[in-house]
Design an enzyme around this catalytic site. Structure first.
Site, short mmCIF file in Angstrom:
data_model
loop_
_atom_site.label_atom_id
_atom_site.label_comp_id
_atom_site.label_asym_id
_atom_site.label_seq_id
_atom_site.Cartn_x
_atom_site.Cartn_y
_atom_site.Cartn_z
N GLU A 151 34.89 42.68 51.79
CA GLU A 151 35.83 41.59 52.10
C GLU A 151 36.07 41.47 53.60
OE1 GLU A 151 36.69 39.25 50.21
OE2 GLU A 151 36.01 40.09 48.32
N TYR B 290 44.84 37.87 53.10
CA TYR B 290 43.62 37.62 52.33
C TYR B 290 42.97 38.92 51.84
CZ TYR B 290 38.78 36.83 51.23
OH TYR B 290 37.57 36.86 50.58
N ASP C 254 40.94 31.58 50.59
CA ASP C 254 40.07 31.49 51.78
C ASP C 254 39.67 30.02 51.95
OD1 ASP C 254 38.24 31.06 49.81
OD2 ASP C 254 36.78 32.54 50.52
#
Ligand code: SF4
Length: 374
Positions: free
Chosen positions: A39, A122, A140
């Protein structure tokens, strides 16, 4: 969307994802460390670019203990080329904290994750949902676009003032029984079907839930405010040669490209030529007097918020002893050693030419000497 329609939407999306998702390497695991690494890499970088870097990184650092005890420079070298080096520095720093404070296990607590370097909303949501199955929706760029079209949201996707609305919208749609899979399905829909240009609405699994599709207004979403023009800077860089060696300096650890090595140089002032700027910058940064021998090349490079035009000079050492003012370290290296150091992408654009040029001049030097001593 009403509750029963949300359930229908979730079902359609998840069924589609189960069949159509791409078999990406990080999807084979729910190991929190590996999910975290993937990520971090996927932030601001496309999937196809990330895949080889992810594979290289986890081969080199298969577990968090090894990452934590490795020197930052090695981590940056493995990251080299992926850009946004603050991500690598934060990953390294956070790994040290996780080993020290949590015994090498990523905390399964959203707020604790948020406190770690480089972990924002996020990444904390992605790790919490994918690795720990907790109900946090990720938002996102792909997800924002899908939400804007699904719910006909009129707010600009590139303004932080819209974030609360998009976050609220994502939270309402989230499948709480499998949030990790749901989040990945939303991102995948944005990447494969609900694409920025020409979304494939005819084959979209959720078209019946889509407000923009039903009102024939897909082209109107997402809204964006016009980006301001990207500034451009003119830079002069010098490769200082001394015998068979060249000078490289290391940038301070914080800020853009922090911790990477480079050839010294800097911005050209209004009243300067590129050559005089090169000589001045080297004097200011490392206290050496040099002279420019040759304009090696001009390269262009784009960063996220600005672009550079860089004039690169071959320089000769004239006088002085190195005293650093800005850089945190320096080395005199042979060109064969360049690969041992992490350099920014802009430097990589001229390094092959530099190596070739120096090899030729070393060859002609040998020929002159052979002729002289025949
Ligand atoms: Fe996107 Fe079209 Fe699907 Fe709506 S129908 S979510 S616009 S691909």
């Amino acid at each position: 969307m009403k509750k029963h329609r949300i359930r229908h939407f979730q079902k359609q999306l998840m069924n589609w994802y189960a069949i159509c998702h791409r078999p990406l390497p990080w999807r084979k695991t729910s190991d929190p460390y590996l999910v975290w690494v993937s990520e971090v890499m996927l932030q601001q970088t496309q999937v196809k670019t990330v895949v080889p870097y992810y594979q290289k990184f986890v081969r080199r650092f298969p577990d968090i203990h090894l990452l934590a005890k490795t020197d930052l420079e090695d981590v940056l070298k493995t990251w080299e080329g992926l850009g946004y080096y603050a991500r690598a520095r934060n990953l390294h720093k956070a790994s040290g904290i996780i080993v020290k404070k949590y015994g090498g296990v990523l905390p399964d607590d959203f707020q604790l994750l948020r406190k770690l370097p480089g972990i924002g909303e996020y990444i904390a949501s992605a790790v919490s949902s994918i690795a720990f199955g907790q109900p946090f929706a990720v938002v996102d760029g792909n997800v924002k676009r899908v939400l804007a079209r699904l719910n006909a949201i009129d707010l600009p996707v590139n303004r932080s003032t819209s974030n609360t609305v998009f976050k609220g919208s994502a939270d309402r749609l989230l499948a709480r029984n499998d949030p990790g899979e749901f989040n990945q399905a939303m991102m995948e829909l944005g990447a494969l079907v609900c694409t920025p240009k020409r979304p494939d609405c005819g084959n979209c699994p959720v078209k019946r839930s889509c407000e923009a599709f039903r009102s024939n207004a897909v082209d109107h979403y997402p809204k964006r405010v016009k980006a301001t023009r990207t500034p451009q800077f003119h830079i002069a860089t010098g490769v200082v040669c001394k015998g068979q060696k060249v000078l490289i300096t290391r940038r301070k650890l914080e800020g853009l490209l922090g911790g990477l090595w480079e050839f010294p140089g800097g911005k050209i002032r209004k009243d300067e030529t590129a050559e005089t700027a090169c000589i001045r910058e080297i004097k200011e940064e490392v206290s050496l007097k040099v002279k420019t021998d040759e304009h090696l090349t001009r390269i262009r490079h784009a960063y996220t918020h600005f672009k550079i035009v860089m004039d690169v000079f071959l320089c000769s050492y004239v006088a002085g002893r190195i005293r650093l003012n800005g850089p945190i370290d320096f080395q005199w290296i042979r060109t064969a050693q360049i690969d041992d150091y992490p350099f920014p992408g802009a430097n990589h654009k001229f390094i092959p030419l530099l190596i070739d040029r120096l090899r030729k001049s070393a060859g002609s030097q040998v020929n002159v000497e052979k002729r002289l001593y025949k």
